[in-house]
Scaffold this motif. Structure first.
Motif, short mmCIF file in Angstrom:
data_model
loop_
_atom_site.label_atom_id
_atom_site.label_comp_id
_atom_site.label_asym_id
_atom_site.label_seq_id
_atom_site.Cartn_x
_atom_site.Cartn_y
_atom_site.Cartn_z
N ALA A 18 0.82 -1.20 0.00
CA ALA A 18 0.00 0.00 0.00
C ALA A 18 0.85 1.26 0.00
CB ALA A 18 -0.91 0.01 1.23
N ALA A 19 2.17 1.10 0.10
CA ALA A 19 3.06 2.27 0.14
C ALA A 19 2.95 3.05 -1.16
CB ALA A 19 4.50 1.83 0.37
N ASN A 20 3.02 4.36 -1.05
CA ASN A 20 2.92 5.25 -2.20
C ASN A 20 4.20 5.17 -3.03
OD1 ASN A 20 2.50 7.30 -3.97
ND2 ASN A 20 2.13 8.86 -2.44
N THR A 21 4.09 4.84 -4.28
CA THR A 21 5.25 4.79 -5.16
C THR A 21 5.17 5.83 -6.27
OG1 THR A 21 4.21 3.06 -6.48
CG2 THR A 21 5.70 2.34 -4.73
N THR A 22 4.32 6.83 -6.12
CA THR A 22 4.21 7.89 -7.12
C THR A 22 5.54 8.62 -7.22
OG1 THR A 22 1.89 8.17 -6.57
CG2 THR A 22 2.95 9.98 -7.75
N VAL A 23 6.04 8.80 -8.44
CA VAL A 23 7.29 9.50 -8.64
C VAL A 23 7.18 10.89 -8.02
CG1 VAL A 23 8.87 10.45 -10.37
CG2 VAL A 23 7.83 8.20 -10.71
N ALA A 61 17.08 3.42 2.91
CA ALA A 61 15.83 3.17 3.65
C ALA A 61 14.68 3.97 3.04
CB ALA A 61 16.00 3.49 5.13
N MET A 62 14.94 5.22 2.64
CA MET A 62 13.90 6.04 2.01
C MET A 62 13.43 5.40 0.71
SD MET A 62 15.04 10.00 2.56
CE MET A 62 16.80 10.01 2.78
N PHE A 63 14.38 4.95 -0.11
CA PHE A 63 14.05 4.30 -1.37
C PHE A 63 13.23 3.04 -1.13
CE2 PHE A 63 16.67 0.66 -3.19
CZ PHE A 63 15.74 0.26 -4.13
N LEU A 64 13.67 2.20 -0.21
CA LEU A 64 12.96 0.95 0.06
C LEU A 64 11.56 1.20 0.61
CD1 LEU A 64 15.82 -1.22 1.60
CD2 LEU A 64 14.72 -1.53 -0.64
N ALA A 65 11.43 2.12 1.55
CA ALA A 65 10.12 2.42 2.13
C ALA A 65 9.16 2.94 1.07
CB ALA A 65 10.26 3.42 3.27
N THR A 66 9.65 3.80 0.20
CA THR A 66 8.82 4.33 -0.87
C THR A 66 8.35 3.23 -1.81
OG1 THR A 66 9.93 6.46 -0.76
CG2 THR A 66 8.73 5.98 -2.79
N LYS A 67 9.21 2.26 -2.04
CA LYS A 67 8.89 1.17 -2.97
C LYS A 67 8.11 0.03 -2.31
CE LYS A 67 10.93 2.98 -6.56
NZ LYS A 67 10.23 3.34 -7.77
N GLY A 68 7.75 0.19 -1.02
CA GLY A 68 6.86 -0.79 -0.41
C GLY A 68 7.43 -1.68 0.66
N TRP A 92 25.82 -1.82 -1.48
CA TRP A 92 24.65 -1.30 -2.18
C TRP A 92 23.72 -2.42 -2.67
CZ3 TRP A 92 23.80 3.73 -1.54
CH2 TRP A 92 24.88 4.58 -1.32
N ALA A 93 24.28 -3.48 -3.23
CA ALA A 93 23.46 -4.56 -3.82
C ALA A 93 22.82 -5.46 -2.77
CB ALA A 93 24.31 -5.39 -4.77
N SER A 94 23.18 -5.35 -1.52
CA SER A 94 22.61 -6.23 -0.50
C SER A 94 21.10 -6.09 -0.38
CB SER A 94 23.28 -6.00 0.86
OG SER A 94 23.01 -4.69 1.33
N VAL A 95 20.55 -4.93 -0.72
CA VAL A 95 19.10 -4.73 -0.59
C VAL A 95 18.33 -5.21 -1.81
CG1 VAL A 95 19.38 -2.84 1.07
CG2 VAL A 95 19.15 -2.32 -1.38
N ASN A 96 19.03 -5.72 -2.81
CA ASN A 96 18.34 -6.32 -3.96
C ASN A 96 17.42 -7.45 -3.51
OD1 ASN A 96 19.93 -4.61 -5.50
ND2 ASN A 96 21.09 -6.25 -6.49
N LYS A 97 17.74 -8.07 -2.38
CA LYS A 97 16.96 -9.20 -1.85
C LYS A 97 15.50 -8.85 -1.59
CE LYS A 97 21.07 -11.13 0.27
NZ LYS A 97 21.82 -11.34 1.50
N PHE A 98 15.19 -7.58 -1.45
CA PHE A 98 13.81 -7.17 -1.19
C PHE A 98 12.96 -7.11 -2.45
CE2 PHE A 98 16.21 -5.34 2.38
CZ PHE A 98 15.61 -6.06 3.40
N GLY A 99 13.58 -7.22 -3.60
CA GLY A 99 12.84 -7.26 -4.85
C GLY A 99 12.17 -5.95 -5.23
N GLY A 148 11.21 6.58 -12.19
CA GLY A 148 10.99 6.00 -10.87
C GLY A 148 12.18 5.25 -10.31
N HIS A 149 13.36 5.42 -10.94
CA HIS A 149 14.56 4.76 -10.43
C HIS A 149 15.02 5.47 -9.16
CE1 HIS A 149 14.62 2.48 -14.04
NE2 HIS A 149 14.98 3.49 -14.82
#
Length: 185
Positions: A33-38, A74-81, A107-114, A136-137
């Motif tokens: 439900a997290a907002n992902t609007t650019v 963390a900001m990027f991940l939270a925004t993306k859900g 940096w790549a360690s968070v790729n696990k969250f998809g 949206g990158h």
């Protein structure tokens, strides 16, 4: 036009209420439900009293002292859900090999969250950065002569970028102030 404005305000109110009432915000579970609007990126401050005094990874510094890159991720991940914040992400990274040399983020360690794939460290021009933001990158920029990281959130034009700055009360940086960028697609 009045009914459209009311609908937008109503939807925003529902989103904010649902997001604030989400009890899972302290864990790393997908929150679709997290907002992902650019342009609507979550903002966290690395010196927030909830996590600012936590040890960053296994080094001698705290999240407040040196957690700008991790807080931007963390900001990027939270925004993306992903239901996270700098305190939760810091603990997860520490437990899952997400730091090198104690407190340098892998940096790549968070790729696990998809929710994005680390593409690399780049030095891009204004057009490429604006195109990436519009797509949206997640683009995390290294500023202050390489001493600080911020999340780029928009393009103002003329080489000026809007940012979510986890450490300072700034909302823009210029292309000339950006040293390099960590990019997620």
């Amino acid at each position: 036009i009045f009914p459209r404005v009311m609908l937008v305000l109503l939807l925003a109110s529902v989103f904010i209420t649902a997001f604030a009432a989400d009890p899972s915000r302290g864990s790393l579970k997908p929150n679709l439900a997290a907002n992902t609007t650019v342009g609507s990126w979550d903002l966290f401050k690395q010196c927030d009293s909830k996590w600012g005094s936590h040890q960053l990874g296994s080094c001698s510094q705290t999240v407040c002292q040196a957690g700008c890159a991790m807080s931007s991720v963390a900001m990027f991940l939270a925004t993306k859900g992903v239901s996270t914040n700098p305190g939760v992400l810091n603990a997860w990274l520490d437990a899952h090999g997400g730091y090198a040399d104690g407190c340098e983020i892998v940096w790549a360690s968070v790729n696990k969250f998809g929710r994005g794939t680390f593409v690399g460290i780049e030095t891009a021009g204004e057009a490429a950065l604006c195109s990436g933001i519009a797509a949206g990158h997640a683009i995390i920029a290294n500023v202050n002569n390489g001493g600080h990281w911020v999340l780029l959130t928009g393009c103002a034009g003329n080489g000026v970028f809007y940012v979510n700055d986890p450490g300072f009360n700034r909302n823009t940086y210029t292309l000339a102030e950006i040293v390099r960028e960590a990019v997620y697609h």
